[in-house]
Design an enzyme around this catalytic site. Structure first.
Site, short mmCIF file in Angstrom:
data_model
loop_
_atom_site.label_atom_id
_atom_site.label_comp_id
_atom_site.label_asym_id
_atom_site.label_seq_id
_atom_site.Cartn_x
_atom_site.Cartn_y
_atom_site.Cartn_z
N LYS A 115 0.84 -0.84 -0.35
CA LYS A 115 -0.04 0.01 0.36
C LYS A 115 0.95 0.61 -0.05
O LYS A 115 0.37 2.56 -0.60
CB LYS A 115 -1.43 0.00 1.06
CG LYS A 115 -1.92 -0.89 0.95
CD LYS A 115 -3.45 -0.46 1.98
CE LYS A 115 -4.58 -1.38 1.85
NZ LYS A 115 -5.76 -0.76 3.32
N LYS A 204 -8.78 -10.60 -8.80
CA LYS A 204 -9.72 -10.88 -8.24
C LYS A 204 -10.35 -9.44 -8.36
O LYS A 204 -10.14 -7.94 -8.61
CB LYS A 204 -9.28 -10.63 -6.88
CG LYS A 204 -8.22 -9.34 -5.90
CD LYS A 204 -8.63 -8.88 -4.27
CE LYS A 204 -7.72 -7.58 -4.02
NZ LYS A 204 -8.66 -7.80 -2.96
N LYS A 207 -13.46 -3.62 -6.07
CA LYS A 207 -13.60 -1.58 -5.72
C LYS A 207 -13.15 -0.69 -6.78
O LYS A 207 -13.43 -0.03 -7.33
CB LYS A 207 -13.56 -1.70 -4.02
CG LYS A 207 -14.76 -0.30 -3.27
CD LYS A 207 -16.40 -0.02 -3.18
CE LYS A 207 -16.33 0.51 -3.27
NZ LYS A 207 -18.08 1.02 -2.92
P1 AMP Z 1 -11.45 -5.49 1.18
O1 AMP Z 1 -12.31 -3.77 1.10
O2 AMP Z 1 -10.84 -5.37 -0.21
O3 AMP Z 1 -10.31 -5.34 2.22
O4 AMP Z 1 -12.21 -6.05 1.48
C1 AMP Z 1 -12.70 -6.56 2.70
C2 AMP Z 1 -12.90 -8.55 2.79
O5 AMP Z 1 -13.84 -8.61 1.81
C3 AMP Z 1 -12.23 -8.73 2.93
O6 AMP Z 1 -10.85 -9.16 3.96
C4 AMP Z 1 -11.93 -9.92 1.86
O7 AMP Z 1 -12.15 -11.20 3.23
C5 AMP Z 1 -12.94 -9.66 1.10
N1 AMP Z 1 -13.23 -9.97 -0.25
C6 AMP Z 1 -12.45 -8.71 -0.70
N2 AMP Z 1 -12.61 -8.74 -2.19
C7 AMP Z 1 -12.74 -10.38 -2.13
C8 AMP Z 1 -12.82 -11.31 -3.59
N3 AMP Z 1 -12.13 -10.92 -5.00
N4 AMP Z 1 -12.88 -12.36 -3.24
C9 AMP Z 1 -13.54 -12.91 -1.97
N5 AMP Z 1 -13.15 -12.40 -0.46
C10 AMP Z 1 -12.79 -10.98 -1.34
#
Ligand code: AMP
Ligand code: TRP
Length: 335
Positions: A115, A204, A207
């Site tokens: 990051k 993946k 957002k």
């Molecule tokens: P983030 O806001 O990207 O940190 O996502 C929050 C949580 O959502 C993470 O800790 C993951 O467990 C889950 N997550 C995010 N993106 C994915 C994805 N593409 N597939 C599965 N789990 C995800």
């Protein structure tokens, strides 16, 4: 000492979650809440969010939208749902833990390195995992449902809790246990632990992808789901097979259905054309997300109710937080 079971997790205020967030994290909390005898604690971690640049208006908006979405996904309004920054004890305990955490413990964590690339890596970003430890230890939480991407942060939390307890010869904090959210798609022994982008299934679902067609949001309307699935990248091979290496797009769509229910790819889908298969995926998603979207839309007119849920969550969180911080102060010789 035996600490009572307490389930806690945190999520960044990123507005409406996508399908990856839902299957990878939120759905597991809903399931745990339904089988837990005590209230689960869900913190919307706005102090973590400001470790990267944020527009003030959007941060405010995204925080409320996350609360609205969590309720729409099935977090009950009598659980402890609150905004991290409203409980000053998070920052206060974090400071104390900063003073107990060797720099080397955080310096080697991946997320900080990734990051901070291209940014002036500031102290907030470096300290992110210590604040996360404070989030957990402040509530003496025992079980932490998180994605596997949080393993390093969880290990650090364990190290901090153990070293505090042993340094002060106390049982101040329970050693929290991470419950790695094995969403059903992982249990199905797939190669992928994540839902992937609909446009580039080697990345993946995220957002931050500039292409909104790469992800399904939990409040997408029927027509949006159909459009996004229809446009999803697949391949020109005949028939449907699960092969994440050679057919990542098709396999990702299979994983989406697998996240909803058990499937037997061979008997259910093998004979379908790509188009027929995509229509099936879209139909299943529309049916699955329908009630979530409906609740989301209803809550759109209920901003006062959402504020009330957060305010009550904050009140309950504060009681626990104040009591722990008092104990910690006493233990280390602060007034
Ligand atoms: P983030 O806001 O990207 O940190 O996502 C929050 C949580 O959502 C993470 O800790 C993951 O467990 C889950 N997550 C995010 N993106 C994915 C994805 N593409 N597939 C599965 N789990 C995800
Ligand atoms: N770092 C977590 C994530 O990005 C969010 C988080 C902050 C968290 N504090 C927490 C998760 C405490 C569990 C417990 O997903």
């Amino acid at each position: 000492m035996k600490f009572p079971n307490r389930i806690l997790s945190g999520i960044q205020p990123t507005g409406v979650p996508h399908l990856g967030n839902y299957f990878g994290a939120i759905r597991n909390w809903v399931e745990l809440q339904d089988c837990s005898t005590s209230k689960i604690i869900v913190s919307i971690v706005d102090l973590h969010a400001i470790t990267v640049p944020q527009d003030p208006y959007m941060l405010q908006q995204n925080t409320v939208e996350m609360a609205q979405s969590l309720l729409a996904c099935g977090i009950k309004d009598d659980q402890i749902l609150f905004r991290q920054s409203t409980i000053p004890q998070h920052s206060q305990l974090a400071w104390i833990l900063f003073c107990k955490t060797p720099v080397g413990w955080v310096n080697r964590l991946h997320q900080w390195k990734t990051k901070s690339e291209g940014l002036d890596g500031h102290l907030g970003l470096l300290s992110y995992p210590v604040l996360q430890a404070a989030d957990i230890l402040l509530y003496r939480a025992t079980q932490i449902p998180v994605g596997e991407d949080q393993a390093q942060h969880m290990n650090l939390t364990t190290m901090i809790a153990k070293s505090f307890n042993s340094h002060y010869k106390t049982e101040m904090f329970p050693i929290p246990r991470a419950l790695y959210c094995k969403s059903k798609l992982i249990l199905a022994s797939t190669a992928s632990k994540r839902l992937m982008s609909l446009k580039d299934p080697t990345k993946k679902m995220s957002k931050s992808d500039p292409n909104a067609n790469s992800r399904i949001m939990i409040n997408d309307a029927e027509s949006e789901i159909q459009k996004k699935i229809r446009k999803a990248t697949t391949d020109s091979i005949q028939g449907i097979t699960y092969d994440p290496i050679n057919r990542p797009g098709v396999s990702n769509l299979i994983n989406i259905i697998r996240s909803i229910r058990n499937v037997d790819v061979q008997t259910e889908f093998a004979h379908l054309s790509n188009k027929e298969f995509k229509d099936r995926v879209a139909d299943e998603l529309v049916a699955y997300l329908g009630p979530i979207r409906q609740k989301w839309v209803e809550l759109q007119r209920e901003s006062q109710y959402i504020e009330q849920v957060l305010a009550r969550g904050e009140q309950e969180a504060r009681q626990i937080a104040e009591s722990t911080l008092k104990d910690v102060h006493r233990c280390i010789g602060l007034p």
